[in-house]
Design an enzyme around this catalytic site. Structure first.
Site, PDB file in Angstrom:
ATOM      1  N   LYS A  22     -66.467  99.264  88.924  1.00  0.00           N
ATOM      2  CA  LYS A  22     -65.427  99.863  88.084  1.00  0.00           C
ATOM      3  C   LYS A  22     -64.887  98.854  87.074  1.00  0.00           C
ATOM      4  CE  LYS A  22     -61.164  99.868  89.168  1.00  0.00           C
ATOM      5  NZ  LYS A  22     -59.697  99.991  89.243  1.00  0.00           N
ATOM      6  N   ASN A  23     -64.648  97.631  87.521  1.00  0.00           N
ATOM      7  CA  ASN A  23     -64.039  96.621  86.653  1.00  0.00           C
ATOM      8  C   ASN A  23     -65.002  96.091  85.592  1.00  0.00           C
ATOM      9  OD1 ASN A  23     -61.611  96.842  88.008  1.00  0.00           O
ATOM     10  ND2 ASN A  23     -62.035  95.129  89.378  1.00  0.00           N
ATOM     11  N   CYS A 116     -51.684 100.447  89.014  1.00  0.00           N
ATOM     12  CA  CYS A 116     -51.015 100.207  90.287  1.00  0.00           C
ATOM     13  C   CYS A 116     -49.779  99.326  90.096  1.00  0.00           C
ATOM     14  CB  CYS A 116     -51.965  99.526  91.282  1.00  0.00           C
ATOM     15  SG  CYS A 116     -53.255 100.610  91.912  1.00  0.00           S
ATOM     16  N   ARG A 121     -47.730  92.562  85.030  1.00  0.00           N
ATOM     17  CA  ARG A 121     -48.983  92.120  84.427  1.00  0.00           C
ATOM     18  C   ARG A 121     -48.785  92.128  82.917  1.00  0.00           C
ATOM     19  NH1 ARG A 121     -53.393  95.720  87.576  1.00  0.00           N
ATOM     20  NH2 ARG A 121     -51.741  97.259  87.535  1.00  0.00           N
ATOM     21  N   PRO A 122     -48.042  91.135  82.399  1.00  0.00           N
ATOM     22  CA  PRO A 122     -47.688  91.143  80.986  1.00  0.00           C
ATOM     23  C   PRO A 122     -48.909  91.088  80.091  1.00  0.00           C
ATOM     24  CG  PRO A 122     -47.227  89.009  81.963  1.00  0.00           C
ATOM     25  CD  PRO A 122     -47.576  89.930  83.090  1.00  0.00           C
ATOM     26  N   ASP A 303     -58.073  91.342  94.882  1.00  0.00           N
ATOM     27  CA  ASP A 303     -58.372  92.735  95.224  1.00  0.00           C
ATOM     28  C   ASP A 303     -58.856  92.909  96.658  1.00  0.00           C
ATOM     29  OD1 ASP A 303     -57.589  93.737  92.814  1.00  0.00           O
ATOM     30  OD2 ASP A 303     -59.595  93.940  91.974  1.00  0.00           O
ATOM     31  N   ARG A 395     -59.164 106.052  92.900  1.00  0.00           N
ATOM     32  CA  ARG A 395     -59.242 105.322  91.640  1.00  0.00           C
ATOM     33  C   ARG A 395     -60.356 104.292  91.662  1.00  0.00           C
ATOM     34  NH1 ARG A 395     -55.036 101.997  90.665  1.00  0.00           N
ATOM     35  NH2 ARG A 395     -56.123 101.578  88.715  1.00  0.00           N
TER      36      ARG A 395
END
Length: 417
Positions: A22-23, A116, A121-122, A303, A395
């Protein structure tokens, strides 16, 4: 709303094939916007995040056809457009659209991305990187607007090796004039996979997988065909599933070097690991406590922190897990404690005192990887567990219950009462 019902204490045995990552797929889907024509992506699983990205690309005018696990993405009629806020908020990976849209159309407007809730997570690293190659970026009322008459190569030095910012910078820079150098780049395998795809499109990118990436900008790209790398996080989840159930599982379609930080820790815990040609075999053993700290690749992946925490709840002795990437990534702890786990959280560190066995309970997934961790805990627990908020799990794990059942698990999906 759906839930999983899991009857525990069943050993997993057999062989499972890992699907595309997915990533890796999400930034590659975004990269298809860099040119006009039909790109083909193989080994694409059915995942909620991928469907959201399809919806976004369709809004831009792309025509997408799915043929089993292959996506055909026709960007011939793509035009610049605003992305609806509700789609942006569904998925963090929507931020990947900044780079390719800026590269091709010289402007982009989008709202802050969602995903999520695992901690801040700037996106400042994304913005600073694009500014380094000539973009003008404004932030107003929850929206980000970027434009550039002409992108020009430059030097980007990241304060932190952000995966998303590295990939965004790569996609913007391939159509910039001149040379772009990205220093302190993230080194994840998914970034190398993006480099492979971009180079198939005609880009000139070298260095992905190291901390320095060099990009010679060109004027035009062409569509490409690509088989996506396998999902190392999915693979790690199944390795841990075999370990927590004291089973014997062969995980296929995974490169051992992509996941050696995980297999090394599993060996430390007492799990038997055998690596083959694109496969890893896991056999359960007597579990013992271990210390783990999450770090950027090639360190232990954040993860897989939650699934590994589930595993060590049954290990002899004490384990200490420190989360250095995301500050709110212990939401699974309260749910595991409902199952009898002995865990104490102090800031970004969880101290786990192993117990012989968890017990079934009704728990809820609060994010994607926490959901995976709760499924693993339920597989090992005594009795029956119910896991709510399955949409989080969907997801990132394709048909998780079906794949686990193929290994002997007693798990089923139900509508929530």
């Amino acid at each position: 709303m759906e839930k999983f019902i899991v009857k525990g204490e069943v050993q997993l045995n057999g062989t499972i094939r890992i699907s595309g990552a997915k990533n890796a797929i999400l930034p590659i889907m975004a990269a298809t916007l860099l040119c006009s024509g039909v790109s083909i992506i193989h080994d694409v699983p059915y995942l909620r995040d991928i469907k959201v990205m399809q919806d976004i690309l369709t809004l831009f005018g792309a025509r997408i056809i799915r043929e089993q696990n292959t996506l055909l993405i026709d960007t011939s009629n793509v035009q610049d457009a605003d992305i609806p806020e509700h789609l942006m908020r569904e998925m963090r990976a929507s931020i990947f659209l900044m780079g390719p849209l800026l590269g091709r159309f010289h402007k982009v407007k989008l709202s802050y991305p969602g995903g999520c809730a695992i901690g801040p997570r700037p996106i400042d690293l994304h913005i600073k990187a694009l500014e380094k190659i000539g973009a003008s970026v404004k932030e107003n009322f929850g929206f980000i607007e970027a434009q550039a008459t002409c992108l020009t190569g430059g030097e980007i030095n990241f304060d932190y090796p952000s995966v998303g910012a590295t990939e965004n910078a790569m996609m913007a820079a391939v159509l910039a004039n001149g040379l772009t150098i990205i220093r302190n780049a993230a080194r994840e395998p998914e970034i190398y996979d993006l480099q492979v795809f971009l180079n198939k499109m005609g880009a000139k990118v070298i260095g992905a997988g190291t901390d320095t990436i060099r990009i010679d900008g060109i004027k035009k790209l062409t569509p490409a065909e690509h088989i996506v790398m396998s999902d190392r996080i999915q693979a790690g989840t199944f390795l841990i599933a075999a370990a927590i159930t004291h089973g014997d599982v062969v995980v296929e379609n995974i490169l051992s070097e992509h996941i050696f930080s995980v297999t090394d820790k599993l060996k430390d815990i007492g799990v038997k690991i055998t690596t083959g040609n694109n496969s890893i075999r896991v056999r359960g053993g007597d579990l013992r406590g271990v210390d783990i700290k999450t770090l950027p690749y090639p360190g232990f992946p954040t993860d897989l922190q939650a699934p590994m925490l589930s595993l060590v709840t049954n290990a002899k002795g004490t384990s200490i897990i420190t989360e250095t990437i995301f500050e709110n990534r212990f939401k699974h702890v309260d749910e595991l404690m409902r199952m009898g786990a002995k865990i104490k959280v102090e800031g970004r560190t969880a101290i786990i005192r192993g117990i012989p066995k968890l017990t079934g309970a009704i728990v809820a997934a609060h994010d994607l990887r926490a959901g995976g961790a709760l499924v693993l805990a339920a597989l090992a627990a005594e009795g029956v567990s119910e896991i709510e908020n399955v949409y989080h799990i969907d997801r990132g794990y394709e048909a998780l219950e079906e794949k686990l059942r193929s290994l002997g698990a007693n798990i089923s999906r139900h509508k929530k009462d």
